[in-house]
Design a protein around this motif. Structure first.
Motif, PDB file in Angstrom:
ATOM      1  N   ARG A 117     -65.020  82.121 -11.102  1.00 41.40           N
ATOM      2  CA  ARG A 117     -65.588  83.366 -10.579  1.00 41.40           C
ATOM      3  C   ARG A 117     -67.090  83.249 -10.329  1.00 41.40           C
ATOM      4  NH1 ARG A 117     -63.052  88.674 -13.617  1.00 41.40           N
ATOM      5  NH2 ARG A 117     -61.000  88.617 -12.620  1.00 41.40           N
ATOM      6  N   SER A 118     -67.763  82.428 -11.109  1.00 39.70           N
ATOM      7  CA  SER A 118     -69.211  82.289 -10.952  1.00 39.70           C
ATOM      8  C   SER A 118     -69.588  81.436  -9.750  1.00 39.70           C
ATOM      9  CB  SER A 118     -69.819  81.678 -12.221  1.00 39.70           C
ATOM     10  OG  SER A 118     -69.749  82.582 -13.302  1.00 39.70           O
ATOM     11  N   HIS A 119     -68.656  80.603  -9.265  1.00 39.46           N
ATOM     12  CA  HIS A 119     -68.978  79.683  -8.170  1.00 39.46           C
ATOM     13  C   HIS A 119     -68.232  80.001  -6.877  1.00 39.46           C
ATOM     14  CE1 HIS A 119     -71.463  76.855 -10.499  1.00 39.46           C
ATOM     15  NE2 HIS A 119     -70.713  77.244 -11.512  1.00 39.46           N
TER      16      HIS A 119
ATOM     17  N   TRP B  75     -71.030  70.348  -7.481  1.00 40.60           N
ATOM     18  CA  TRP B  75     -71.026  71.118  -6.230  1.00 40.60           C
ATOM     19  C   TRP B  75     -70.650  72.551  -6.588  1.00 40.60           C
ATOM     20  CZ3 TRP B  75     -72.681  71.085  -1.487  1.00 40.60           C
ATOM     21  CH2 TRP B  75     -72.095  71.894  -0.501  1.00 40.60           C
ATOM     22  N   GLY B  76     -71.526  73.510  -6.275  1.00 42.69           N
ATOM     23  CA  GLY B  76     -71.208  74.884  -6.625  1.00 42.69           C
ATOM     24  C   GLY B  76     -72.313  75.843  -6.244  1.00 42.69           C
ATOM     25  N   ASN B  77     -72.338  76.965  -6.925  1.00 36.93           N
ATOM     26  CA  ASN B  77     -73.327  78.017  -6.696  1.00 36.93           C
ATOM     27  C   ASN B  77     -74.669  77.556  -7.254  1.00 36.93           C
ATOM     28  OD1 ASN B  77     -74.929  80.313  -6.742  1.00 36.93           O
ATOM     29  ND2 ASN B  77     -73.477  81.583  -7.874  1.00 36.93           N
ATOM     30  N   PRO B  78     -75.660  77.300  -6.408  1.00 37.20           N
ATOM     31  CA  PRO B  78     -76.926  76.750  -6.919  1.00 37.20           C
ATOM     32  C   PRO B  78     -77.689  77.715  -7.811  1.00 37.20           C
ATOM     33  CG  PRO B  78     -77.110  77.307  -4.598  1.00 37.20           C
ATOM     34  CD  PRO B  78     -75.666  77.442  -4.939  1.00 37.20           C
ATOM     35  N   LEU B  79     -77.404  79.001  -7.685  1.00 38.02           N
ATOM     36  CA  LEU B  79     -78.101  79.952  -8.553  1.00 38.02           C
ATOM     37  C   LEU B  79     -77.652  79.820 -10.006  1.00 38.02           C
ATOM     38  CD1 LEU B  79     -80.323  81.966  -7.604  1.00 38.02           C
ATOM     39  CD2 LEU B  79     -78.955  81.004  -5.743  1.00 38.02           C
ATOM     40  N   SER B  80     -76.592  79.034 -10.253  1.00 39.42           N
ATOM     41  CA  SER B  80     -76.219  78.740 -11.646  1.00 39.42           C
ATOM     42  C   SER B  80     -77.323  77.950 -12.338  1.00 39.42           C
ATOM     43  CB  SER B  80     -74.891  77.992 -11.702  1.00 39.42           C
ATOM     44  OG  SER B  80     -74.971  76.743 -11.024  1.00 39.42           O
ATOM     45  N   ASP B  81     -78.002  77.069 -11.604  1.00 42.54           N
ATOM     46  CA  ASP B  81     -79.140  76.344 -12.183  1.00 42.54           C
ATOM     47  C   ASP B  81     -80.269  77.304 -12.529  1.00 42.54           C
ATOM     48  OD1 ASP B  81     -78.024  73.794 -12.034  1.00 42.54           O
ATOM     49  OD2 ASP B  81     -78.920  73.339 -10.080  1.00 42.54           O
TER      50      ASP B  81
ATOM     51  N   LYS C 204     -73.575  86.502  -9.765  1.00 41.42           N
ATOM     52  CA  LYS C 204     -72.307  85.806  -9.943  1.00 41.42           C
ATOM     53  C   LYS C 204     -72.437  84.659 -10.940  1.00 41.42           C
ATOM     54  CE  LYS C 204     -69.313  84.755  -6.823  1.00 41.42           C
ATOM     55  NZ  LYS C 204     -68.169  85.587  -7.243  1.00 41.42           N
ATOM     56  N   ALA C 205     -73.581  84.018 -10.941  1.00 41.14           N
ATOM     57  CA  ALA C 205     -73.784  82.814 -11.765  1.00 41.14           C
ATOM     58  C   ALA C 205     -74.038  83.120 -13.233  1.00 41.14           C
ATOM     59  CB  ALA C 205     -74.957  82.003 -11.207  1.00 41.14           C
TER      60      ALA C 205
END
Length: 352
Positions: free
Chosen positions: A210-212, A253-259, A306-307
């Motif tokens: 869900r986060s990505h 590979w994913g949602n960069p805002l997770s970083d 989301k992240a």
């Protein structure tokens, strides 16, 4: 290859170091987790030094996860990918590398010689200038392979796993498994026991997906961006400060805002995060959109929201590494930060 196999002949022939027989090789461990995720050493000879990385030993609790996910190989692929041009400014220079298929995984990296204890910065929390420098480097990274409205399950690079992979969920599960006992030992007065006993009931793959999946922007992510994996430099940046990222085993590979979310959750004081989050996201977006078109600030906030659950899971799962070697007063600072993470993302502790 292990650090004990480094000889003067190896330094001469592989790194082309002009050393003499009289020069001595010295080795000092650098790993914050006592080598659980792999060996990290500073190797010195004469007036030169480099950082050497090798896989964890077979008796490490992380050996199986590291081997099955090919974490050190992934980090080696990252450094080879960053080999030339502007990409080099994101990470230290790689002097030499060898993949598992080429013998035994190992890396020799530029030693940036950070003064003092890197955990001191983590304990106090990044200041605003440090956070800006780190986020500008993250934005540069996220501008390397940007994709708008892409598929989070389809990485453009064969060696770069998607965030939704089974391996990442397994690594998070492994990290979370020790958290209840760790909290009882280190933070007996800070957390209700039920918070952490319910960790085992979280549907981790669902939270990760869900986060990505569904993020507006997808890109190459660092995957483990907390302050001890950020080395600050005098390169031009915010007020003369730049930043490089290290420890790329969990690149994905994913949602960069997770970083971004992980850095702000794990490495800023709660007060600093509340005070600076809007300015920091604006600064990050400004740098990112130098390379990425069609991505609005509203899109950035959407992906950041989301992240957050994923970032909180990773911050909690990495608690053992965050706290290794800290004193009791330092642990009190970390406890306050963890309480803020839990308060801000209570849905993580609702049974899925």
């Amino acid at each position: 290859m292990q650090v004990g196999e480094i000889t003067k002949d190896w330094l001469r022939s592989v790194l082309n170091w002009p050393i003499t027989d009289a020069d001595e090789i010295t080795v000092a461990p650098l790993s914050l987790s006592n080598g659980a995720m792999g060996g990290v050493y500073r190797v010195r000879c004469a007036d030169r030094a480099f950082v050497f990385k090798c896989p964890p030993s077979a008796d490490s609790p992380w050996y199986r996860v590291c081997s099955e996910m090919g974490l050190l190989d992934r980090e080696i692929e990252i450094y080879r990918f960053f080999g030339v041009g502007e990409r080099r400014k994101i990470a230290p220079e790689c002097y030499w590398s060898r993949l598992m298929s080429e013998g035994s995984s190992a890396l020799a990296l530029q030693d940036l010689c950070q003064a003092g204890r890197v955990m001191d910065r983590f304990v106090r929390g990044l200041n605003r200038n440090e956070a800006v420098a780190a986020l500008r480097t993250l934005a540069t990274l996220h501008g390397v392979l940007p994709t708008i409205d892409g598929d989070a399950r389809a990485s453009p690079l064969p060696w770069l796993g998607p965030a939704s992979s089974d391996g990442l969920a397994a690594a998070i599960t492994e990290g979370l498994s020790v958290v209840p006992s760790l909290v009882e030992t280190m933070f007996p007065d800070n957390f209700p026991r039920e918070h952490f006993s319910r960790i085992r009931q979280i549907d981790i793959p669902r939270v990760v997906a869900r986060s990505h999946c569904g993020s507006k922007l997808l890109s190459l992510c660092h995957g483990d961006c907390w302050s001890s994996n950020v080395l600050f430099t005098s390169r031009l940046g915010c007020d003369g400060m730049g930043a490089m990222l290290v420890d790329w085993q969990f690149a994905m590979w994913g949602n960069p805002l997770s970083d971004v979310a992980l850095l702000l959750l794990s490495s800023l004081s709660p007060a600093g995060r509340r005070a600076w989050v809007d300015d920091l996201l604006t600064c990050y977006h400004l740098q990112l959109t130098k390379d990425v078109a069609g991505y609005s600030l509203d899109d950035c906030y959407h992906d950041f929201s989301k992240a957050m659950p994923f970032a909180a899971l990773v911050a909690t799962a990495t608690l053992d590494a965050y706290t290794c070697g800290l004193t009791k007063p330092e642990l009190r600072h970390i406890a306050m930060r963890m309480e803020a993470i839990i308060d801000e993302i209570p849905e993580l502790f609702v049974v899925s």
